[in-house]
Design a protein around this motif. Sequence first.
Motif, PDB file in Angstrom:
ATOM      1  N   ALA A 171     -41.214 -12.598  -1.545  1.00 12.78           N
ATOM      2  CA  ALA A 171     -40.659 -13.253  -2.734  1.00 12.78           C
ATOM      3  C   ALA A 171     -39.177 -12.996  -2.922  1.00 12.78           C
ATOM      4  O   ALA A 171     -38.447 -13.876  -3.406  1.00 12.78           O
ATOM      5  N   ILE A 172     -38.700 -11.818  -2.586  1.00 10.91           N
ATOM      6  CA  ILE A 172     -37.293 -11.481  -2.847  1.00 10.91           C
ATOM      7  C   ILE A 172     -36.338 -12.465  -2.190  1.00 10.91           C
ATOM      8  O   ILE A 172     -35.447 -13.018  -2.860  1.00 10.91           O
ATOM      9  N   PRO A 173     -36.460 -12.772  -0.890  1.00  6.64           N
ATOM     10  CA  PRO A 173     -35.539 -13.758  -0.303  1.00  6.64           C
ATOM     11  C   PRO A 173     -35.754 -15.169  -0.837  1.00  6.64           C
ATOM     12  O   PRO A 173     -34.787 -15.944  -0.916  1.00  6.64           O
ATOM     13  N   GLU A 229     -41.720 -23.767 -13.189  1.00  5.20           N
ATOM     14  CA  GLU A 229     -41.715 -24.547 -11.945  1.00  5.20           C
ATOM     15  C   GLU A 229     -41.323 -23.661 -10.771  1.00  5.20           C
ATOM     16  O   GLU A 229     -41.945 -23.704  -9.706  1.00  5.20           O
ATOM     17  N   ARG A 230     -40.309 -22.849 -10.967  1.00  4.70           N
ATOM     18  CA  ARG A 230     -39.809 -21.980  -9.891  1.00  4.70           C
ATOM     19  C   ARG A 230     -40.861 -20.971  -9.456  1.00  4.70           C
ATOM     20  O   ARG A 230     -41.132 -20.800  -8.253  1.00  4.70           O
ATOM     21  N   LEU A 231     -41.472 -20.302 -10.412  1.00  6.27           N
ATOM     22  CA  LEU A 231     -42.435 -19.265 -10.070  1.00  6.27           C
ATOM     23  C   LEU A 231     -43.723 -19.844  -9.509  1.00  6.27           C
ATOM     24  O   LEU A 231     -44.336 -19.242  -8.615  1.00  6.27           O
ATOM     25  N   ALA A 232     -44.144 -21.000 -10.001  1.00  9.62           N
ATOM     26  CA  ALA A 232     -45.333 -21.640  -9.425  1.00  9.62           C
ATOM     27  C   ALA A 232     -45.077 -21.993  -7.966  1.00  9.62           C
ATOM     28  O   ALA A 232     -45.933 -21.755  -7.089  1.00  9.62           O
ATOM     29  N   ARG A 233     -43.930 -22.536  -7.690  1.00  5.81           N
ATOM     30  CA  ARG A 233     -43.582 -22.942  -6.315  1.00  5.81           C
ATOM     31  C   ARG A 233     -43.475 -21.720  -5.401  1.00  5.81           C
ATOM     32  O   ARG A 233     -44.020 -21.709  -4.281  1.00  5.81           O
ATOM     33  N   ILE A 234     -42.792 -20.670  -5.861  1.00  7.35           N
ATOM     34  CA  ILE A 234     -42.614 -19.486  -5.030  1.00  7.35           C
ATOM     35  C   ILE A 234     -43.931 -18.731  -4.856  1.00  7.35           C
ATOM     36  O   ILE A 234     -44.245 -18.244  -3.760  1.00  7.35           O
ATOM     37  N   LEU A 240     -49.449 -18.635   0.525  1.00  7.12           N
ATOM     38  CA  LEU A 240     -49.675 -19.269   1.829  1.00  7.12           C
ATOM     39  C   LEU A 240     -49.240 -18.371   2.979  1.00  7.12           C
ATOM     40  O   LEU A 240     -49.932 -18.252   4.001  1.00  7.12           O
ATOM     41  N   ARG A 241     -48.117 -17.696   2.816  1.00 10.21           N
ATOM     42  CA  ARG A 241     -47.609 -16.828   3.889  1.00 10.21           C
ATOM     43  C   ARG A 241     -48.426 -15.565   4.040  1.00 10.21           C
ATOM     44  O   ARG A 241     -48.426 -14.927   5.109  1.00 10.21           O
TER      45      ARG A 241
END
Length: 243
Positions: A171-173, A229-234, A240-241
Amino acid sequence: MALQSEVLRLLGEPRFGGILVVADHASNRVPEGIDLGIAPELLNEHIAIDIGVAGVAERMVRPGIAAYLAHVSRLVCDFNRDCDAPGILPETSDGYAIPGNALCRQGRTERITQYFEPYHTGLASLLDRTPQALILSLHSFTPKLASDPAQLRPWQVGVLYNEDDRAARLAIPLLAAEGLTVGDQQPYSGKLLNATMNRHAEAEGRPYLGIEVRQDQIRGAEGQALWAERLARIANEVALRLR
């Protein structure tokens, strides 16, 4: 789906392999019968609630993402504490006295039994019943502490973890790529304050991501929508990763 009790709110439908947002400090509600002995305006400050978190969590809810939110103020009962920690019922917070929490042993036990235990029992049951690909522990932090105004807190978002940093390292990058100033174990360390995730994620081997958003970023609806939106996407990308 929306469920509400005296202790918690569950928004959305938890799905197997989904994402669950957990917000231990999402409310400033003080139930009837509890008198904290503080000025009412303090209930709108960071000592009582993680400002903006409920709005972000509510906007994150969608198919595959549900939210488990505290429904009482952290001053009534701080769910992000170990079960034997004095700070479960804080008697001071950022320099403010909370006289209504100076309880006798029986009073403390009754408060913990009524609020702390069902919150955590409910979360454990949900996670056992519906395993998640990722738990997102969502908090917010004040830009400036009243008790330490000289302390600088320049980070727009912090990522916290204890021993399990799998999701944090992903998540950091991703957050930095958004052009954000990201704190790795800032404004404080998850090794020191990570009780809910220690109990429900680390102890069970469940992947989790601890996020602290600076409160001025999410005080209003526009910022809450942006961060949702940002946190849902990240969070989806991280989940997934991790597979």
